[in-house]
Design an enzyme around this catalytic site. Structure first.
Site, PDB file in Angstrom:
ATOM      1  N   LYS A   1       0.840  -1.202   0.000  1.00  0.00           N
ATOM      2  CA  LYS A   1       0.000   0.000   0.000  1.00  0.00           C
ATOM      3  C   LYS A   1       0.870   1.244   0.000  1.00  0.00           C
ATOM      4  O   LYS A   1       2.070   1.208   0.290  1.00  0.00           O
ATOM      5  CB  LYS A   1      -0.923   0.016   1.220  1.00  0.00           C
ATOM      6  CG  LYS A   1      -0.212  -0.062   2.586  1.00  0.00           C
ATOM      7  CD  LYS A   1       0.347   1.258   3.101  1.00  0.00           C
ATOM      8  CE  LYS A   1       1.056   1.142   4.434  1.00  0.00           C
ATOM      9  NZ  LYS A   1       1.771   2.380   4.827  1.00  0.00           N
TER      10      LYS A   1
ATOM     11  N   ASP B   1      -1.473  -1.812  10.786  1.00  0.00           N
ATOM     12  CA  ASP B   1      -1.781  -1.680   9.362  1.00  0.00           C
ATOM     13  C   ASP B   1      -2.487  -2.899   8.783  1.00  0.00           C
ATOM     14  O   ASP B   1      -3.019  -2.832   7.669  1.00  0.00           O
ATOM     15  CB  ASP B   1      -0.496  -1.445   8.554  1.00  0.00           C
ATOM     16  CG  ASP B   1       0.093  -0.065   8.763  1.00  0.00           C
ATOM     17  OD1 ASP B   1      -0.578   0.784   9.394  1.00  0.00           O
ATOM     18  OD2 ASP B   1       1.225   0.172   8.299  1.00  0.00           O
TER      19      ASP B   1
END
Length: 395
Positions: A92, A219
């Site tokens: 990401k 995350d």
């Protein structure tokens, strides 16, 4: 073009549990740096036996450990409705990252636009005949293969939460650099949770997997979004949003060999010197007007540039050399990856300057997934290169 191109793809892989067919799965046997392959040839054991009517005679017994393992794996294939699986584990970028508060528990509150991109690892899972431990191998040195690896942590967590007794052979084909601010390890953990749930007939909902995953890392829950999310709290509060920008927008990822210590970056963070822009305003501007330098704010850049001053120079040189080539240039996460949005081509100085010959380079696009399906690997398999490798290829 400087580095390998990733065509845009927002397709997904892996149908729901009930419709998954084994015929779609790649074959797998454990390989890599695993103890399973400690013998390159057959082991031979000689035994002397006695016969009362004849002289002693010699008998050779041949034992092939790899053949034995293959036989065990074949038995698993017969007995299990699903025994092998290959999944893409994408990383990401943080299009913007605001740090809004320091909490009493020592963590910081953040507000960030997370988006999955098309650079990722590939993880092969196979049910193990063993019912006592997982075995992990990897294509690169330096990757922990024990429970320090987030893949093993995720599998242990899944067994703890569900009572599943499945153990696995896992091979990690690592393409995402570590210490990059790209969430590669967190993605691996989420992918492992998804895989374990598929092997077990979906004992947990996706929502449960997402909630459990916060025990592994802040995350990890994001990767159970559809690919674009507004994340708050420590990052574990995930709000799915429609893709705020076109998935066709290319980008280039530039990561120097040096990594930034996340702990050291946060230690040097001074909240009084962070941006005061409302993160929801940033999100609205991106959704309305697209990506531009004024919205790609990362409050961790100043402390990261203190930790690694060469990273500041790298970003400045990328901006100066781009001459408007990129819509925005920013650091992802706590570093040390610099992202250039709007073009897949790295600046020429990365190839000309010997100081940057070991920089990691990769093209990428934004990526999403469909509900109840995992992310699909883009068609291109040549995700990354280095400035030195590229220079050698054209000499």
């Amino acid at each position: 073009m400087a580095s390998s191109h990733f065509p845009c793809s927002h397709h997904v892989f892996l149908p729901s549990c009930n419709s998954f067919r084994r015929s779609h799965l790649s074959s797998f046997r454990p390989h890599g740096s695993s103890s399973l392959h400690s013998h390159s040839q057959f082991q031979r054991v000689r035994a002397m036996v006695s016969d009362s009517n004849t002289d002693r005679r010699q008998v050779e017994i041949v034992y092939d450990p790899e053949k034995r393992l293959s036989k065990l794996a074949d038995e698993v294939d017969r007995d299990a409705p699903l025994s092998r699986m290959t999944l893409f584990s994408p990383c990401k970028v943080n299009v913007f990252l605001r740090i809004t508060n320091k909490r009493e528990d020592g963590f910081h509150d953040l507000a960030s636009l997370f988006h999955v991109i098309s650079l990722g690892d590939v993880i092969k899972f196979s049910l193990s005949p063993s019912k006592t431990q997982d075995r992990l191998s990897a294509n690169v040195p330096g990757v922990p293969l024990d429970d320090k690896n987030l893949i093993i942590k995720a599998l242990n967590l899944y067994r703890k939460k569900t009572g599943s007794e499945n153990f696995f052979w896992i091979h990690l084909d690592k393409k995402v650099p570590t210490g990059a601010g790209l969430g590669g390890g967190s993605s691996n953990a989420a992918t492992a949770l998804w895989a374990a749930n598929q092997f077990s007939g979906c004992l947990a909902t996706e929502k449960e997997l997402q909630e459990w995953s916060s025990e592994i890392g802040s995350d990890v829950p994001f990767f159970f979004s559809q690919g674009a999310a507004y994340c708050t709290g420590r990052g574990e509060v995930v709000q799915n949003i429609p893709p705020p920008v076109s998935l066709d927008i290319p980008m280039v990822l530039i990561k120097p060999p040096q990594a930034c210590s996340t702990a050291e970056v946060y230690k040097r963070l001074q909240l009084g010197q962070t941006s005061k822009v409302d993160p929801l305003t940033l999100l609205e501007k991106i959704s309305t007007n697209g990506i531009s330098p004024d919205v790609c704010i990362n409050d961790l850049e100043p402390p990261a540039f203190e930790v690694l001053p060469s990273l500041r120079r790298l970003k400045q040189r990328v901006i100066a050399a781009s001459r408007g080539q990129y819509d925005a240039v920013f650091m992802s996460g706590s570093g040390s990856t610099i992202v250039g949005i709007g073009s897949p081509d790295p600046p020429q100085f990365l190839y000309d300057d010997d100081d940057y010959r070991e920089v990691f380079l990769s093209e990428a696009n934004f990526l999403i997934r469909e509900a109840n399906k995992w992310y699909r690997e883009p068609a291109s398999t040549s995700a990354s290169t280095s400035a030195s490798n590229f220079a050698e290829s054209v000499e």
